[in-house]
Design a protein around this motif. Sequence first.
Motif, PDB file in Angstrom:
ATOM      1  N   GLY A 168       0.793  -1.219   0.000  1.00 19.65           N
ATOM      2  CA  GLY A 168       0.000   0.000   0.000  1.00 19.65           C
ATOM      3  C   GLY A 168       0.828   1.272   0.000  1.00 19.65           C
ATOM      4  N   ILE A 169       2.106   1.192   0.378  1.00 19.98           N
ATOM      5  CA  ILE A 169       3.016   2.329   0.293  1.00 19.98           C
ATOM      6  C   ILE A 169       4.202   1.915  -0.566  1.00 19.98           C
ATOM      7  CG2 ILE A 169       2.302   3.285   2.502  1.00 19.98           C
ATOM      8  CD1 ILE A 169       4.749   2.080   3.767  1.00 19.98           C
ATOM      9  N   ASP A 170       4.928   2.900  -1.077  1.00 20.28           N
ATOM     10  CA  ASP A 170       5.960   2.599  -2.065  1.00 20.28           C
ATOM     11  C   ASP A 170       7.340   2.390  -1.456  1.00 20.28           C
ATOM     12  OD1 ASP A 170       6.296   2.311  -4.974  1.00 20.28           O
ATOM     13  OD2 ASP A 170       7.702   3.991  -4.757  1.00 20.28           O
ATOM     14  N   TRP A 171       7.550   2.839  -0.222  1.00 23.40           N
ATOM     15  CA  TRP A 171       8.873   2.695   0.396  1.00 23.40           C
ATOM     16  C   TRP A 171       8.691   2.907   1.891  1.00 23.40           C
ATOM     17  CZ3 TRP A 171      13.827   5.580  -1.784  1.00 23.40           C
ATOM     18  CH2 TRP A 171      14.975   5.001  -1.231  1.00 23.40           C
ATOM     19  N   LEU A 172       9.379   2.095   2.690  1.00 22.59           N
ATOM     20  CA  LEU A 172       9.292   2.186   4.141  1.00 22.59           C
ATOM     21  C   LEU A 172      10.687   2.150   4.729  1.00 22.59           C
ATOM     22  CD1 LEU A 172       7.749   2.209   6.826  1.00 22.59           C
ATOM     23  CD2 LEU A 172       7.561  -0.280   6.656  1.00 22.59           C
ATOM     24  N   ALA A 173      10.980   3.140   5.568  1.00 21.92           N
ATOM     25  CA  ALA A 173      12.282   3.217   6.230  1.00 21.92           C
ATOM     26  C   ALA A 173      12.062   3.225   7.731  1.00 21.92           C
ATOM     27  CB  ALA A 173      13.028   4.480   5.803  1.00 21.92           C
ATOM     28  N   ALA A 174      12.811   2.341   8.430  1.00 18.66           N
ATOM     29  CA  ALA A 174      12.700   2.265   9.887  1.00 18.66           C
ATOM     30  C   ALA A 174      14.032   2.497  10.579  1.00 18.66           C
ATOM     31  CB  ALA A 174      12.135   0.904  10.300  1.00 18.66           C
ATOM     32  N   SER A 175      15.079   2.762   9.828  1.00 20.99           N
ATOM     33  CA  SER A 175      16.403   2.996  10.406  1.00 20.99           C
ATOM     34  C   SER A 175      16.941   4.328   9.915  1.00 20.99           C
ATOM     35  CB  SER A 175      17.364   1.869  10.019  1.00 20.99           C
ATOM     36  OG  SER A 175      17.589   1.862   8.611  1.00 20.99           O
ATOM     37  N   TYR A 176      17.937   4.807  10.640  1.00 21.21           N
ATOM     38  CA  TYR A 176      18.547   6.075  10.246  1.00 21.21           C
ATOM     39  C   TYR A 176      19.155   5.977   8.849  1.00 21.21           C
ATOM     40  CZ  TYR A 176      22.256   9.585   9.956  1.00 21.21           C
ATOM     41  OH  TYR A 176      23.091  10.579   9.520  1.00 21.21           O
ATOM     42  N   GLU A 177      19.845   4.871   8.571  1.00 21.30           N
ATOM     43  CA  GLU A 177      20.504   4.713   7.274  1.00 21.30           C
ATOM     44  C   GLU A 177      19.493   4.697   6.129  1.00 21.30           C
ATOM     45  OE1 GLU A 177      20.969   2.834   9.886  1.00 21.30           O
ATOM     46  OE2 GLU A 177      22.999   3.374  10.530  1.00 21.30           O
ATOM     47  N   GLU A 178      18.405   3.915   6.301  1.00 19.44           N
ATOM     48  CA  GLU A 178      17.402   3.832   5.245  1.00 19.44           C
ATOM     49  C   GLU A 178      16.671   5.161   5.087  1.00 19.44           C
ATOM     50  OE1 GLU A 178      15.485   1.428   2.244  1.00 19.44           O
ATOM     51  OE2 GLU A 178      17.278   1.130   3.488  1.00 19.44           O
ATOM     52  N   ALA A 179      16.442   5.867   6.197  1.00 16.70           N
ATOM     53  CA  ALA A 179      15.782   7.164   6.115  1.00 16.70           C
ATOM     54  C   ALA A 179      16.646   8.174   5.366  1.00 16.70           C
ATOM     55  CB  ALA A 179      15.462   7.677   7.515  1.00 16.70           C
ATOM     56  N   MET A 180      17.956   8.178   5.641  1.00 13.23           N
ATOM     57  CA  MET A 180      18.854   9.073   4.918  1.00 13.23           C
ATOM     58  C   MET A 180      18.872   8.735   3.436  1.00 13.23           C
ATOM     59  SD  MET A 180      20.201  11.452   6.793  1.00 13.23           S
ATOM     60  CE  MET A 180      21.686  11.917   5.896  1.00 13.23           C
ATOM     61  N   LEU A 181      18.861   7.421   3.133  1.00 10.45           N
ATOM     62  CA  LEU A 181      18.837   6.994   1.736  1.00 10.45           C
ATOM     63  C   LEU A 181      17.556   7.463   1.049  1.00 10.45           C
ATOM     64  CD1 LEU A 181      20.519   5.353  -0.293  1.00 10.45           C
ATOM     65  CD2 LEU A 181      19.246   3.328   0.413  1.00 10.45           C
ATOM     66  N   MET A 182      16.434   7.364   1.748  1.00  9.81           N
ATOM     67  CA  MET A 182      15.158   7.801   1.177  1.00  9.81           C
ATOM     68  C   MET A 182      15.147   9.303   0.933  1.00  9.81           C
ATOM     69  SD  MET A 182      11.328   7.460   2.813  1.00  9.81           S
ATOM     70  CE  MET A 182      11.328   5.674   2.830  1.00  9.81           C
ATOM     71  N   LEU A 183      15.623  10.075   1.907  1.00  8.52           N
ATOM     72  CA  LEU A 183      15.623  11.529   1.751  1.00  8.52           C
ATOM     73  C   LEU A 183      16.574  11.969   0.644  1.00  8.52           C
ATOM     74  CD1 LEU A 183      15.574  12.496   5.528  1.00  8.52           C
ATOM     75  CD2 LEU A 183      13.719  12.840   3.891  1.00  8.52           C
ATOM     76  N   ASP A 184      17.742  11.338   0.559  1.00  9.84           N
ATOM     77  CA  ASP A 184      18.665  11.662  -0.533  1.00  9.84           C
ATOM     78  C   ASP A 184      18.040  11.342  -1.885  1.00  9.84           C
ATOM     79  OD1 ASP A 184      20.666  12.598   1.121  1.00  9.84           O
ATOM     80  OD2 ASP A 184      21.644  10.648   1.323  1.00  9.84           O
ATOM     81  N   THR A 185      17.313  10.228  -1.946  1.00  9.36           N
ATOM     82  CA  THR A 185      16.649   9.854  -3.196  1.00  9.36           C
ATOM     83  C   THR A 185      15.566  10.863  -3.561  1.00  9.36           C
ATOM     84  OG1 THR A 185      17.067   7.512  -2.741  1.00  9.36           O
ATOM     85  CG2 THR A 185      15.360   8.030  -4.360  1.00  9.36           C
ATOM     86  N   ALA A 186      14.780  11.284  -2.571  1.00 12.77           N
ATOM     87  CA  ALA A 186      13.734  12.279  -2.837  1.00 12.77           C
ATOM     88  C   ALA A 186      14.337  13.585  -3.339  1.00 12.77           C
ATOM     89  CB  ALA A 186      12.909  12.515  -1.580  1.00 12.77           C
ATOM     90  N   LEU A 187      15.449  14.002  -2.726  1.00  6.45           N
ATOM     91  CA  LEU A 187      16.115  15.215  -3.189  1.00  6.45           C
ATOM     92  C   LEU A 187      16.644  15.053  -4.608  1.00  6.45           C
ATOM     93  CD1 LEU A 187      18.012  16.194   0.076  1.00  6.45           C
ATOM     94  CD2 LEU A 187      16.296  17.592  -1.090  1.00  6.45           C
ATOM     95  N   ALA A 188      17.232  13.886  -4.886  1.00  8.74           N
ATOM     96  CA  ALA A 188      17.747  13.641  -6.237  1.00  8.74           C
ATOM     97  C   ALA A 188      16.624  13.667  -7.267  1.00  8.74           C
ATOM     98  CB  ALA A 188      18.481  12.298  -6.268  1.00  8.74           C
ATOM     99  N   ILE A 189      15.485  13.078  -6.922  1.00  8.88           N
ATOM    100  CA  ILE A 189      14.345  13.074  -7.846  1.00  8.88           C
ATOM    101  C   ILE A 189      13.863  14.497  -8.110  1.00  8.88           C
ATOM    102  CG2 ILE A 189      11.921  12.422  -8.056  1.00  8.88           C
ATOM    103  CD1 ILE A 189      12.596   9.831  -6.585  1.00  8.88           C
ATOM    104  N   GLY A 190      13.679  15.271  -7.040  1.00  5.61           N
ATOM    105  CA  GLY A 190      13.168  16.627  -7.211  1.00  5.61           C
ATOM    106  C   GLY A 190      14.108  17.519  -7.995  1.00  5.61           C
ATOM    107  N   LEU A 191      15.400  17.443  -7.704  1.00  2.50           N
ATOM    108  CA  LEU A 191      16.358  18.290  -8.404  1.00  2.50           C
ATOM    109  C   LEU A 191      16.491  17.889  -9.864  1.00  2.50           C
ATOM    110  CD1 LEU A 191      19.115  18.586  -5.640  1.00  2.50           C
ATOM    111  CD2 LEU A 191      17.342  20.246  -6.254  1.00  2.50           C
TER     112      LEU A 191
END
Length: 692
Positions: free
Chosen positions: A340-363
Motif C-alpha cells: 500500500g506504500i511505495d517505500w518504508l524506512a525504519a532505520s537512520y541509514e534507510e531514512a537518509m537513503l530515502m531523503l537523498d533519493t527524494a532530493l535527487a528526484i526533485g532536483l
Amino acid sequence: MSSTATANKQQSSGPVLDWAAGHGPVTGALSATTGAFAVATTGAATSMPPGWALAVGAAGALGHTVVGLRVRNAGRTLATRAASWLVGAGWTTWAMTHGPLTWAALGSLATIGVGMGAAARSSALYEEAREEEAIAAEQRQIARELSAERRAIAEAWAERIQRICNITVKVLAVEMWPTGTGYSLDLEPQGGVTYDRIAQHSVALSADAKLPHGCTAAATPGIHQGRTILDVTTVNVLKEDCPYPDDYSPLSILTGLPWGVRTNGEVVSAFLREQCALVVGPTGSGKTNMVHDILASFARADDVLTFVIDLNAGSAGLPWVLPALNGEIDSADGKPVRPGIDWLAASYEEAMLMLDTALAIGLHRKKAYQDLLAKANTDLLPISAKIPQIMLVIDEGAEILVSTDRQMKQLAKKILEVIRMLRAMGVRTVLTALGATGSVLGNLMIRREGKVRVALTGGETEGMDLGKMFPGRRGLRVEQAPYKGAGFMGTPESPAALFKAWRILPNQIRDIIAATSDRHPRLDDVSAKAAGAAYARRWDADRIAWMRDLTAVDDGSPDGPGQGLNLSALREQEAAPVSPEDEMLRRFRAEIDAQFATAPDPRTPGEDSSPGQASGLNLSALRGEQGPGWLPDALEAIKATGAEGMKPSAVAELVGKDRKTVRAALQAAVERGQLVYRDNGPHSVYVHPDHA
C-alpha cells in the motif's frame, strides 16, 4: 415461432392497447356511449323492459356519488358523474322505446358523448387544481412552521450575541443541517465588526445556549468581510467512533484527499499539491489511526507515491507492507498485490537513503521537465498518474527537527531541504508530533509550508497550545474534543474547526491494499533514473529483512519465553539473511560436534547408538538436514513449474502448511542448494536449480 418473432409480429400489427389503464375524458365518453348504444339495440331486439336501463343508471349514479364522497371529490365532479349516468340511462330507455337506429337517436347519442367528454375533462382539471392547491397549502403551512422556528432561532441568537458580545447583528438566514445535528446562521454584524470578535466568545455563547458537551458555536468568515457564519452544533457527534467509509474509489492529489468529517457531517479534505501537513496528537489521542487514514487516502489516489519514515520499528507503515510481501491477500483479478506504500524506512541509514533519493528526484525533475513546464506555461510540475507526486510521511518527524542528537540533526537537515526546495516538483511532506508546543512549531519552515494542520486532543491539555497551532483562530479549546480521534483540523480552504477522524481497522487496510493495488502509479522514467539503485532495490531481501524478524511472545504457556531450555533451532522460523558472524558460529559448532561428539543424533540410527550412551546437549538441530517430510513433494512441484517457479503461498496451499513454516523450510533448502530464491519483492519465487 420464436418469442422474438412473435413480439415483432405483434408490434407490426398496430398499436397495442393497455386494457389495464384507466379511462380518460375521450375514452370514457366513447365507452359510455357505445355501451348505451349496445344495451339499447339489444333491449329493443329482445323487447327488454325500458325501466331496467333507467334503474341501472340510477344505481350507477348513486354508487359513484358515494365513492366520490369517500375520496373527497369536489361537488362539481360528483354532479358531473351522476349526470352522466342518468343522462346515459335516460337515452337508453328512450332508444329502447322508439328505436336506437334512427338518425335522431344516433345524433342525440353523439351529442351526449361530446358533452360527457367535455364535462369529464373540466372536472378532471378542477380536481388537479384542487390537489395542487392542497399540496401548496400544506407546504405553506410547513414553511410557516419552519419559518417560525427559524425566526425564533434568529431572534434568540441575535439577543444572545448582543448580550454576551455586546455586538448588534442582523440574521440574514438560518440553514438547518441535513444531518439534523445543528444549524448555521448567516450574520451581518453592525458597525464594521468582523467575525473574530464573535469567535472569541465561542465558549460563553455555547454555555449560554446550553449546548451539550462536545457541541460548540463556532464563528467563521462569511461571503465577504462584513458577514459571519455561526455554526451551532446541537448533537455531540464526536463521542462515537466514525467508521472509515467502504468507498475505495479513486482519488487525486489535485482534487483533495478526505481525512475525516466535520460536526455537521461534511467531509473535510486536505489539498496537498503545494502544501505540507502537520498532525499532532499525544499518546492515546488516535494519532496512529489518523496516520492510517492519511495513508489510506494516498493509497486511493492514482497520482501519489507514498514514502514513509518511522524510526519506531516502522510500525506506522508495516500494516501497509507486510500483507502484500507475505502474500496474505489476493487481488480480485488474481494478479500479485503491491504494498500500500511505495517505500518504508525504519532505520537512520534507510531514512537518509530515502531523503537523498527524494532530493535527487526533485532536483533532476527541475532540469529534465523544463520543456514540459514551458509547454504547460506553468512553474508547477503537472502532476498526474504518469508523473506522480511523492508524499513523504514522517512519523514524529517534528520531534526529529528539534532533536539535539547528531544523527537526528542530519535527518532534520534533509527534511527541511525537501520541504524548502521541492514544492514545485511535486514532493511534499506530512509530519506528525506528540504535541503542539513552541519547540515543535518554532521552525519557520514548518509554520510557513505546513498550512494543513490537525490537532487530535483526546482531552489532553498539556502540550496542546491550539493558539500556536491555529494562529488567529479564536475560541478553540481542548475541552471541546475530549474523545479519541476527535480534534481540530484547519486548511487554507477550511478554517480550523472540530472534526472527527475515521476509525480504520486492520481488515480495512488489507481491503484497501487489495482494492488499490493496480491503481498505484509507477515512478516516471525521469525520476526513476535519478533515484537509481537505491530506489529500484528498496524491496531487496537484505533491505527488508528487518520487517520479517520475529520476536517470541510470552503467552504464559510452558513453551513460552523463559520456560526452560530454548531450542529455537528446532523450531521452524522465518528465514533471514545469514551474517558473516552467524556463518562463523555455525562452522564453529559444526567442528565441535564433529570432533567431540557432543551428543548423538537421535534421527540417525547407528551401530554404536544405545540408550546407555552418555547423553549431552543435543545440537543436531544445527546440522544441515533434509527438511520436513513434505519437502520432497514441494521440490517436485517447484521443479515442474520450470523457470516460472512457485511463490511460498502456492507451496503452502499445496502441502497444507502455514506460510511461515513453508518459507522457513524453503529458505533452508536454498542454503543446502536444493532451490534457488529469485528475489523480486512481493513477486519473489523459488526455482529449482535445473531451471535457474
